[in-house]
Design a protein around this motif. Sequence first.
Motif, PDB file in Angstrom:
ATOM      1  N   SER A  92      25.071 -34.351  40.842  1.00  0.00           N
ATOM      2  CA  SER A  92      23.908 -34.060  40.007  1.00  0.00           C
ATOM      3  C   SER A  92      22.643 -34.527  40.719  1.00  0.00           C
ATOM      4  N   ASN A 109      20.533 -36.644  37.204  1.00  0.00           N
ATOM      5  CA  ASN A 109      21.039 -37.663  36.286  1.00  0.00           C
ATOM      6  C   ASN A 109      20.822 -39.059  36.866  1.00  0.00           C
ATOM      7  N   VAL A 147      29.204 -36.897  39.547  1.00  0.00           N
ATOM      8  CA  VAL A 147      29.733 -36.289  38.326  1.00  0.00           C
ATOM      9  C   VAL A 147      31.253 -36.449  38.364  1.00  0.00           C
ATOM     10  N   SER A 148      31.894 -35.759  39.301  1.00  0.00           N
ATOM     11  CA  SER A 148      33.330 -35.960  39.499  1.00  0.00           C
ATOM     12  C   SER A 148      33.746 -35.391  40.845  1.00  0.00           C
ATOM     13  N   MET A 200      29.960 -31.869  31.089  1.00  0.00           N
ATOM     14  CA  MET A 200      29.182 -32.939  31.709  1.00  0.00           C
ATOM     15  C   MET A 200      27.887 -33.233  30.972  1.00  0.00           C
ATOM     16  N   ILE A 221      22.641 -28.656  40.031  1.00  0.00           N
ATOM     17  CA  ILE A 221      23.987 -29.201  40.180  1.00  0.00           C
ATOM     18  C   ILE A 221      24.553 -28.622  41.473  1.00  0.00           C
ATOM     19  N   CYS A 274      22.010 -37.947  28.450  1.00  0.00           N
ATOM     20  CA  CYS A 274      22.688 -38.970  29.261  1.00  0.00           C
ATOM     21  C   CYS A 274      22.946 -40.268  28.500  1.00  0.00           C
ATOM     22  N   TRP A 327      36.071 -39.923  38.409  1.00  0.00           N
ATOM     23  CA  TRP A 327      35.050 -39.554  37.424  1.00  0.00           C
ATOM     24  C   TRP A 327      33.909 -40.565  37.436  1.00  0.00           C
ATOM     25  N   SER A 373      28.450 -39.243  34.577  1.00  0.00           N
ATOM     26  CA  SER A 373      27.932 -37.943  34.139  1.00  0.00           C
ATOM     27  C   SER A 373      28.989 -37.079  33.465  1.00  0.00           C
ATOM     28  N   MET A 374      30.247 -37.558  33.443  1.00  0.00           N
ATOM     29  CA  MET A 374      31.260 -36.826  32.680  1.00  0.00           C
ATOM     30  C   MET A 374      30.947 -37.060  31.203  1.00  0.00           C
TER      31      MET A 374
END
Lengths: 150, 107
Positions: free
Chosen positions: A91, A94, A99-100, A117, A125, A150, B64, B67-68
């Motif tokens: 991101s 954020n 993120v993942s 998300m 993104i 957030c 993770w 932001s998840m």
Amino acid sequence: MKDNGLSRRDVLAAAGAGMVATAILPSLAQAAPQDADELTKKLIGNAAVKEGRVTLKLAEAADSAGAEPISVAVDSPMTAADHVKALHIVSEGNPNPGVSSWFFTPRSGKAEVAFRMRLGKTQIIRAYAVMSDGQVFGAKREIKVTIGGC
Amino acid sequence: MPADIKLKVPSSAKKGEVIEIKCQVIHDMESGQRKDAAGKTLPKRIINKMVMTWNGETVTSADWYPSMSKDPFVTLYAVASESGTVKLTFHDDNGEKYEASREISVS
């Protein structure tokens, strides 16, 4: 200065125009916040990012910034010899750029994930797919956010 | 909070078929950004790792970050290799592990 035919006035005018340009341009040139760049470097090193193979699906405007659906699919045969090893979602807007990160094997069948998300504000993104041969493919998408989640 | 996990795995599949797996973990995924009524920052507490195995062998895993979303909901895929157990394990920042599994018959 005198040799190249520029008067003091020309130079000042040019400098003024330059200042206007730099005042507008930084927001474009540095649209990728430093944090996202730093994390990207940690995740994929200095690999050259190629375009293609990554499909990043996001709404144009977020419906639910606290749990916005996102899906990423990477075109790959997912065989032992040729598969996607990792898929990183980053991101730019954020508080934390991570993120993942997803780690696939040939047993994953396809390199595709969907999840939800958080989005703090309008931002870009990014998705980076690391292939088993070390190539990296990337995609970016902007999503508009009116109320942050957030 | 111990996570309530909803897991959807087909009960049967053909050998070699790519199946869809859907999972939702009920978890606050406290991002470390929010403040309580007194203005004190709520400490970060999220699920930081997910692992999906098929008869004990890792198929897909993930790291993770905050932001998840809360109550993470994910869609994943797997090759139906042989009959057995599909298991998802979630690792909480506090060291706890949450698991859910389903049996699948592959023919």
